[in-house]
Write a protein that holds these residues in place. Sequence first.
Motif, PDB file in Angstrom:
ATOM      1  N   MET A 225      -1.777   4.852  -5.132  1.00 56.10           N
ATOM      2  CA  MET A 225      -1.352   3.446  -5.199  1.00 56.10           C
ATOM      3  C   MET A 225      -2.375   2.592  -4.477  1.00 56.10           C
ATOM      4  O   MET A 225      -2.776   2.894  -3.357  1.00 56.10           O
TER       5      MET A 225
ATOM      6  N   ILE B  63      -3.552  -1.226  -2.896  1.00 59.70           N
ATOM      7  CA  ILE B  63      -2.921  -2.386  -2.277  1.00 59.70           C
ATOM      8  C   ILE B  63      -3.965  -3.466  -2.083  1.00 59.70           C
ATOM      9  O   ILE B  63      -5.084  -3.191  -1.666  1.00 59.70           O
TER      10      ILE B  63
ATOM     11  N   THR C 138       3.679  -9.141   4.379  1.00 60.92           N
ATOM     12  CA  THR C 138       3.629  -7.695   4.587  1.00 60.92           C
ATOM     13  C   THR C 138       4.934  -7.096   4.096  1.00 60.92           C
ATOM     14  O   THR C 138       5.923  -7.806   3.886  1.00 60.92           O
TER      15      THR C 138
ATOM     16  N   ALA D 282       5.178   0.210   3.851  1.00 59.25           N
ATOM     17  CA  ALA D 282       3.898  -0.405   3.520  1.00 59.25           C
ATOM     18  C   ALA D 282       3.469  -0.113   2.085  1.00 59.25           C
ATOM     19  O   ALA D 282       2.783  -0.923   1.473  1.00 59.25           O
ATOM     20  N   GLU D 283       3.868   1.058   1.560  1.00 55.37           N
ATOM     21  CA  GLU D 283       3.528   1.418   0.187  1.00 55.37           C
ATOM     22  C   GLU D 283       4.799   1.850  -0.532  1.00 55.37           C
ATOM     23  O   GLU D 283       5.044   3.033  -0.735  1.00 55.37           O
TER      24      GLU D 283
ATOM     25  N   ALA E 225       7.655   2.731  -3.311  1.00 52.68           N
ATOM     26  CA  ALA E 225       7.662   3.355  -4.636  1.00 52.68           C
ATOM     27  C   ALA E 225       8.836   2.802  -5.432  1.00 52.68           C
ATOM     28  O   ALA E 225       9.696   2.087  -4.898  1.00 52.68           O
TER      29      ALA E 225
ATOM     30  N   LYS F 131       1.073 -10.099  -1.725  1.00 54.60           N
ATOM     31  CA  LYS F 131       0.752  -8.703  -1.458  1.00 54.60           C
ATOM     32  C   LYS F 131       1.021  -7.921  -2.733  1.00 54.60           C
ATOM     33  O   LYS F 131       2.151  -7.880  -3.226  1.00 54.60           O
TER      34      LYS F 131
ATOM     35  N   PHE G 272       0.725  -4.396  -5.037  1.00 54.58           N
ATOM     36  CA  PHE G 272       0.596  -2.947  -5.134  1.00 54.58           C
ATOM     37  C   PHE G 272       0.247  -2.604  -6.577  1.00 54.58           C
ATOM     38  O   PHE G 272       0.849  -3.134  -7.503  1.00 54.58           O
TER      39      PHE G 272
ATOM     40  N   VAL H 144       0.625   0.263  -9.010  1.00 57.37           N
ATOM     41  CA  VAL H 144       1.339   1.527  -9.195  1.00 57.37           C
ATOM     42  C   VAL H 144       0.875   2.146 -10.509  1.00 57.37           C
ATOM     43  O   VAL H 144       0.955   1.502 -11.555  1.00 57.37           O
TER      44      VAL H 144
END
Length: 314
Positions: free
Chosen positions: A1, A3, A19, A23-24, A26, A113, A115, A117
């Motif tokens: 992943m 970021i 934030t 933090a990551e 799913a 922010k 991500f 995926v």
Amino acid sequence: MGISNGTQFDTLGPTLTVTTQPAEPAGGDTVTATAVLTNDCPFPLRNAVLHLINPGATTAAKTIPLGDLGRGAKTTRRWETAMPADVAGDVSFTAHLVFDVDDNSSDCARSVKTFTVPYEPNEVRDPYRTFATTDDVKFGQYGSQLVIWAGGRDFSGGTDEKGGILLPGSAAESSVVQVETVSLTGSDNPTAKYGIAVANDLTAPEKGGYAVLTMSKSYGVEFMTDSDGNGHLDTWAGGGVSTHPALLRLVRSGTAYTAYTSINNGLSWNEIASATVPSASGALDAGVVASAVNLNYPGTTVQAVFDHFTVEAS
């Protein structure tokens, strides 16, 4: 992943950050997002309003009036949400601040922010169906997005090797088929293509009505039809610059097809060409298709991502 974090503001704008915890995250995770606003401008912020936006949402999960914020003021706001279970691609948590500088002007700041995926094949759900004319094809569905992983030599030239996701019998005598071509990635090549296809039976194009409208990796749009009903695409129009994402639209009126593209989210449309396909009959299958077009690039494959595929009466 992967970021990434980004705050967008002018040279006199406040600092805004986002934030998340975890933090990551799913798919399916409960996430607490935190927005921190610091007014490090040389002036107060008047009538400030903070909008906190969940991934994929078009409206704010929370809208928080902050009032006037003096120089050096700092405020923190949190919001909780759940990541969609079938999430993939770019997933963003966003904080958007709107404020007045004085009585006659306004400004904004935004922090995102994001991500990334990875997409993974997970098949498709009803009412969609899949088909393939090459061996190396997989499929996925993530919310409104459809994904095809495919090899294949081409749509035209008598090869017609592709993967597709279709809605059987969905394109009436007068109808509009439309999709956003989001991205074409992977171990691909500049000739790879993805887009819209229609036919009396997409699993058997030799039954007539066959046409495709695609965006290539690097060589622009292509509109191809089968003029004599033998299942092979033998007319061509298009070219130009490739754009990802883009909107592709195919309008059917009986046996007449007209192809359009838009690179500004449908604000304006560019007509590519019109063609008559005499073998088109009744309600057609409509779908999305992809091919690596690897005749000259053996073994290459593509990941084609589509969004907001629709078939509507016109």
